[in-house]
Design an enzyme around this catalytic site. Sequence first.
Site, short mmCIF file in Angstrom:
data_model
loop_
_atom_site.label_atom_id
_atom_site.label_comp_id
_atom_site.label_asym_id
_atom_site.label_seq_id
_atom_site.Cartn_x
_atom_site.Cartn_y
_atom_site.Cartn_z
N ASP A 88 0.69 -1.36 0.08
CA ASP A 88 -0.07 -0.19 0.10
C ASP A 88 0.69 1.35 0.06
O ASP A 88 0.71 2.14 0.86
CB ASP A 88 -1.06 0.10 1.23
CG ASP A 88 -1.73 -1.34 1.47
OD1 ASP A 88 -2.08 -1.91 0.38
OD2 ASP A 88 -1.89 -1.85 2.60
N GLU A 146 -11.00 -0.34 -2.77
CA GLU A 146 -10.14 0.11 -1.60
C GLU A 146 -8.99 1.06 -2.24
O GLU A 146 -8.84 1.08 -3.42
CB GLU A 146 -9.76 -1.16 -0.73
CG GLU A 146 -8.77 -1.75 -1.69
CD GLU A 146 -8.43 -3.08 -0.96
OE1 GLU A 146 -9.03 -3.29 0.34
OE2 GLU A 146 -7.44 -3.97 -1.58
#
Length: 550
Positions: free
Chosen positions: A82, A236
């Site tokens: 991420d 997401e």
Amino acid sequence: MACLGADDGAGPVTWRLPLLTRRTAIASAGLTSLGLATSLPASPSPAPDPSPKWRRGLDNQRIADLGDGRFLNPVLSGDRPDPAILKDGDDYYLTFSSFESYPGLLIWHSRDLVNWHPRKPALTRNIGSVWAVSLEKHKGRYFIYIPVKASPQNDTFVIWADHIDGPWSDPVPLSLHRHIDPCHAVGEDGSRWLFLSGGDRVRLSDDGMRVTGEVEHVYDPWRYPDEWDVEGFAPEGPKIHRIGQWFYMLTAVGGTAGPPTGHMVIAARSRSIHGPWEQHPGNPLVRTTDIREAWWSRGHASLVQAPDKSWWSLYHGFENGYWTLGRQCLLDPVEFTPDGWFRMTGGDLSAPIAKPDGGTALPHGMALSDDFSTLAIGTKWSFFRPDPDEATRARVADNTLYFKGKGLAPSTGSPLLVTAGDTSYRFECDIELAPGGTAGLVLFYDDKLYAGLGFDAERFVTHQYGIERGRPVNPHGDRMRIRVTNRQHIVSFHTSGDGGKTWAKFDRGMEVSGYHHNVRGGFLMLRPGLYAAGPGEAKFRDFRFTALDD
């Protein structure tokens, strides 16, 4: 910019690089046995060139910069999931989800997007499992928005600092209990927002330290065909970028793990931060379509402009066959097209790519070997799921780490761990026990799944599958040197009673390819480390790490 600071006035700059030929990588036997190899489409490709090789750096670890104007992914190996990128003048700062490792949110620094050097951790207090963050600079102040999985409830926190190295503030909760992956964004009217998972957003106060309204739904992400093999829809990781007259939103869908073909990058755009959002006609922009590709489950992308004004994307992916290394950080060139859209042009990222021009190459990475002249917790070492007073367990003196015992085994002992980014490596250390204590070396996924070798003054203790197993007689007493070799998931142990002059192979080998998220969950990686259990302080000296050529 990370998600979004303010418009830097730079319009789209075309960066043209031909699509790269896919490398035919060997699919793992594990996938074949699961039937995935035949369920995914096989892309025809010519006979590949010999696999390119990485350069080697500190401790023989692989580095992306090939030294000839090209680089080979990953730009940061090991578990770097991420990625949250911030462009701050000529400097780039990067951090990653740190989950249950503390100190967490180590900040990395670059001036060319390829070579990265660690600075300091931004989060020292355990507030839970840290997921995908947003790293921002707004009106001269740095912010990190931190989603956390914790008991009794999840939340999102914010911390701030006036310098990238801190000191960072204490975490402030924002009472966002049902969302993850916040992205800070500034509208054309100066309003501040957090864009959230699921296509939602919430208004922030002018100082960015609290929410001022209700969560609202503003975007329905593009949906892939039903027949694709994915983990789940799971929109997401929104990333908002203002480039020229457009706001661009990149989103991850398909699930971050599961089938290698699941995770993907999609995009949308709008003239206003308030929408409406137009879907990219080329969605998905990034997706693994063949298990022979070099990188699996690619997604969670951001855009960033290089020193030469070209555009690039940072995202994560699993290395083919190595879920155990976690999600590694990948760099993909971006080309803007005359219609104002963009595309990624790096193909499956298996071949070397021309570096962006300009910038300065900082010393890349860090040595994992440690002579314990200083206490490098937060940069080199981190605790797993520490208690509030965990840092008091460790101290250094006379090139020795004194590590206070905790619990009875690695499962209850919050081991100290490093992040290894190579597919094969060896690590070893001199260990001296406290009376009645136990200590050793581990390959640690979490408290339920680990492997390793420890000892007390009379017997060895073998750690396998997250449990303590065989206990053969220890011929070395309360001090020995242990070596662990992990060569493409085949693990062996050696011990020495004379400081490493002679070695004896331990009669228990292991295979650890299944020590990963798709088996256990948790989004972690298999990490080398050391532990101390029972009473007193174990003494660790001369920790040596060496990456091995496969």
